[in-house]
Write an enzyme that holds these catalytic residues in place. Sequence first.
Site, PDB file in Angstrom:
ATOM      1  N   SER A   1       0.885  -1.124   0.148  1.00  0.00           N
ATOM      2  CA  SER A   1       0.081   0.157   0.135  1.00  0.00           C
ATOM      3  C   SER A   1       0.826   1.172  -0.078  1.00  0.00           C
ATOM      4  CB  SER A   1      -0.814   0.064   1.170  1.00  0.00           C
ATOM      5  OG  SER A   1      -0.239  -0.114   2.325  1.00  0.00           O
TER       6      SER A   1
ATOM      7  N   LEU B   1       4.162   4.127   0.816  1.00  0.00           N
ATOM      8  CA  LEU B   1       4.501   4.506   2.212  1.00  0.00           C
ATOM      9  C   LEU B   1       3.504   5.204   3.026  1.00  0.00           C
ATOM     10  CD1 LEU B   1       7.585   4.244   3.098  1.00  0.00           C
ATOM     11  CD2 LEU B   1       8.176   6.253   2.016  1.00  0.00           C
ATOM     12  N   HIS B   2       2.551   4.507   3.383  1.00  0.00           N
ATOM     13  CA  HIS B   2       1.531   5.215   4.263  1.00  0.00           C
ATOM     14  C   HIS B   2       1.940   5.209   5.742  1.00  0.00           C
ATOM     15  CE1 HIS B   2       0.092   1.358   6.083  1.00  0.00           C
ATOM     16  NE2 HIS B   2       0.363   0.848   4.880  1.00  0.00           N
ATOM     17  N   ALA B   3       1.270   5.311   6.598  1.00  0.00           N
ATOM     18  CA  ALA B   3       1.687   5.622   8.126  1.00  0.00           C
ATOM     19  C   ALA B   3       2.618   4.571   8.575  1.00  0.00           C
ATOM     20  CB  ALA B   3       0.240   5.783   8.836  1.00  0.00           C
TER      21      ALA B   3
ATOM     22  N   ALA C   1       5.763   3.906   6.639  1.00  0.00           N
ATOM     23  CA  ALA C   1       6.838   5.474   6.892  1.00  0.00           C
ATOM     24  C   ALA C   1       7.301   5.288   8.336  1.00  0.00           C
ATOM     25  CB  ALA C   1       5.665   6.609   6.476  1.00  0.00           C
TER      26      ALA C   1
END
Length: 90
Positions: free
Chosen positions: A12, A14-16, A19
């Site tokens: 998905s 470099l989401h929360a 990251a």
Amino acid sequence: MHSIQVTVGSRSGLHARPASLFVQAAARQPAKVTVGRPGQTPVDARSLLSVLALAAGCGETLELTAVGDQAQDSLTALGDLLASDLDAAA
């Protein structure tokens, strides 16, 4: 100064969570590392908000640049992490 290009491996992007893992790893490195899209202004790899603002998706290429002690080792560690599927590690 050393740099490498890495393809984001997380499904998905470099989401929360990915990251956050990346930023935590960058903060542990002895070298100062920046990350960004090739040809664009990079951001501090230790800043969660800056890394999230990149909105990098799966399969997107990012450039990591490092200066300082053990720059190449820092790039290798962070590049391997970024290329892995950090979502699968959950």
